[in-house]
Structures are given as structure tokens and as C-alpha cells.
Scaffold this motif. Structure first.
Motif, mmCIF file in Angstrom:
data_model
loop_
_atom_site.group_PDB
_atom_site.id
_atom_site.type_symbol
_atom_site.label_atom_id
_atom_site.label_comp_id
_atom_site.label_asym_id
_atom_site.label_seq_id
_atom_site.Cartn_x
_atom_site.Cartn_y
_atom_site.Cartn_z
ATOM 1 N N ASP A 1 50.265 24.873 -13.209
ATOM 2 C CA ASP A 1 49.144 25.769 -12.956
ATOM 3 C C ASP A 1 49.435 26.653 -11.748
ATOM 4 O O ASP A 1 49.958 26.188 -10.735
ATOM 5 C CB ASP A 1 47.865 24.965 -12.719
ATOM 6 N N SER B 1 44.754 28.674 -10.997
ATOM 7 C CA SER B 1 43.727 29.247 -11.875
ATOM 8 C C SER B 1 42.330 28.973 -11.342
ATOM 9 O O SER B 1 42.072 27.944 -10.712
ATOM 10 C CB SER B 1 43.864 28.665 -13.286
ATOM 11 N N THR C 1 41.515 26.204 -16.005
ATOM 12 C CA THR C 1 42.728 25.992 -16.797
ATOM 13 C C THR C 1 43.317 24.595 -16.586
ATOM 14 O O THR C 1 43.691 23.916 -17.548
ATOM 15 C CB THR C 1 43.788 27.056 -16.435
ATOM 16 N N ALA C 2 43.419 24.159 -15.346
ATOM 17 C CA ALA C 2 44.027 22.855 -15.055
ATOM 18 C C ALA C 2 43.238 21.721 -15.710
ATOM 19 O O ALA C 2 43.826 20.769 -16.241
ATOM 20 C CB ALA C 2 44.119 22.644 -13.552
#
Length: 282
Positions: free
Chosen positions: A51, A54, A58-59
Motif C-alpha cells: 500500500d 491510501s 485500500t489496505a
């Protein structure tokens, strides 16, 4: 419904199979990850998700989709740094570079693995050989890519058909030839950005590795806006080419033309006149 494929479909069960790691760098790709996950081959041995800081969750989405994966936060900014972090964490015999925006299809991974297990050291995706294509590249980017591609072929004696495409795979033992920046350094490094694909492509060729081009179709990203800037990133690619050529000349390193492994993967030769230019320049 998507039919999940396996990397080793059709391969005898008693065949010795190398392990495969897929490295996925991402920056604000939460909405695209479910599509990528749905098309991932069922027998990938390891997934390394990197990542880039983000802010859209997202993670968290990645952890929910791939709970057994290695989840990292890149140490600096840029796609190049994200990939370097992923390569450092990978343990598979083969490493595959895959984008998180849905533009590169995970179901093409068996093609890349087949190229490597058939004798190649580096499997390079190409949108411009038979079987490849793109619904994403603009006319401006296509012209720019062609010009940069021709320049690399002339200067380095390579036979690439698609310089600026990041869907590639390689035997992990060859990551040393890429000479990537130290991931532990906090200061921004050359190679941290989108120039990473060109940097890797030139350096693996300079190392004399066997390179096979693999046909690939690039789709348009599903959601969101690309982080790529055609002008500024194109200039970074040009600067990369100039720096790598200067390094090769200063080091008196002669670049060996890549060897295309013959296993029904197409490769487009450059013209005779261009080859003459390359031989005269090298």
C-alpha cells in the motif's frame, strides 16, 4: 461468473513446480481490488500487497480479500519504491508484477509462468504483438511509447515492442540484476517512480538475461483516475534511458540482445535498417 484458472492447469501433477509470488502495489484502489481478486489464479503461492498510503480504505479491503497475504506499507512514494518493497518481501521462485487497477488481467499469469519455465529469465508483457492489445492507451501515449521504445532498441540493441508496460514476471534470483534502490533509505531515489518499468527492462537486457515477450491485453481501469502523467512520466522515462546508456558506456558494458524463447509466444523484430543503427551505435 468468472471461471477461476490455475497456473498449472494441464501440467502433470508429478512435475516439479516453482513457487509463484504476485506483487500488487496499490494507491487508492479499494473499489478495483475485488475485481482483481476475483480473477486471481487459485494456486498462487504467495501474494505481497504493498500500500502506498491510501486514504480510501485500500489496505483494509486488501486484508479482507487476501487475509493470508503479506501486507506492507511502502517506505517512500512512487510505484518503483512499492515494487522494490514487494520484491524484497517476496519468497517465491517466480515473481509477477501486477497492477491493482484492473488493467492487467491476473488470468494471464499462466502465460508468464510458462515463458519462464520454458527457459526465459524475464517474461515481458507486450500490448503490441499478436494476441496483445489495449483499451486504455491513448494515441498520444502510443506515439510516445513507440518513440521511446525505438530509442532503447537503437541504443541498447534490444528488440522490445512495448517498453512502457509494467506487466512482467521474472525468476526472483534475477532481482539483483535490476539494482533497485535500497528500500530502507528515507530519501527519495531515482527509480522510485513510473520510470521503474524502463529501468528494469534496460537493466535486465544489459545483464544478458533471456527475455521472452508475452502477449497481454491492457484493459481500462475500472474505477478512479490513473496516477500516470503522460508528459512528466514520459520525460522521466527519457531521462532514465539517457542515464542508463551513459552508465553502460562508462562501464564499458556491452548490452546483449535479449533472446526470445520459442514456445509460441510472438515477438516482433525491429526493421533491418533500425538493427543496423543499433549495431553501429552499440
Amino acid at each position: 461468473m468468472t471461471k477461476l484458472v490455475g497456473i498449472w492447469d494441464g501440467v502433470p501433477h508429478d512435475t516439479t513446480r516453482p513457487s509463484v509470488t504476485v506483487v500488487v502495489p496499490a494507491l487508492n484502489e479499494a473499489r478495483n481490488l475485488p475485481h482483481v481478486a476475483a480473477r486471481m489464479p487459485v494456486d498462487v503461492d504467495e501474494l505481497v500487497f504493498v500500500d502506498g498510503g491510501s486514504v480510501d480504505g485500500t489496505a483494509d479491503v486488501a486484508r479482507a480479500l487476501w487475509p493470508a497475504a503479506k501486507h506492507l506499507r511502502q517506505t517512500r512514494r512512487g510505484k518503483g519504491n512499492a515494487l522494490a518493497c514487494g520484491f524484497a518481501a517476496a519468497t517465491g521462485d517466480i515473481v509477477v508484477m501486477l497492477d491493482a487497477d484492473g488493467s492487467t488481467d491476473p488470468q494471464e499469469i499462466p502465460r508468464y509462468v510458462a515463458a519462464l519455465t520454458s527457459g526465459a529469465d524475464f517474461a515481458k508483457g507486450s500490448r503490441f504483438i499478436q494476441g496483445g492489445g489495449s483499451s486504455d492507451i491513448t494515441r498520444f501515449r502510443r506515439v510516445g511509447n513507440a518513440a521511446l521504445n525505438k530509442l532503447v532498441n537503437v541504443l541498447f540493441g534490444t528488440k522490445y515492442t512495448d517498453l512502457c508496460y509494467g506487466y512482467n514476471a521474472f525468476w526472483r534470483r534475477h532481482v539483483i540484476e535490476m539494482r533497485l534502490p535500497d528500500v530502507e533509505t528515507q530519501t527519495p531515489q531515482w527509480g522510485d517512480g513510473f520510470e521503474i518499468e524502463t529501468l528494469v527492462n534496460v537493466r535486465v537486457a544489459a545483464s544478458g538475461l533471456k527475455i521472452a515477450e508475452v502477449c497481454s491485453f491492457e484493459s481500462s481501469r475500472i474505477h478512479g483516475v490513473s496516477n500516470l502523467n503522460a508528459v512528466s512520466d514520459g520525460l522521466r522515462v527519457l531521462r532514465t534511458i539517457k542515464q542508463e546508456y551513459a552508465y553502460a558506456r562508462a562501464s564499458e558494458r556491452r548490452v546483449a540482445p535479449p533472446v526470445t524463447v520459442d514456445f509460441n509466444v510472438s515477438a516482433s523484430p525491429i526493421s533491418d535498417s533500425l538493427m543496423s543503427q543499433a549495431e553501429a551505435t552499440a
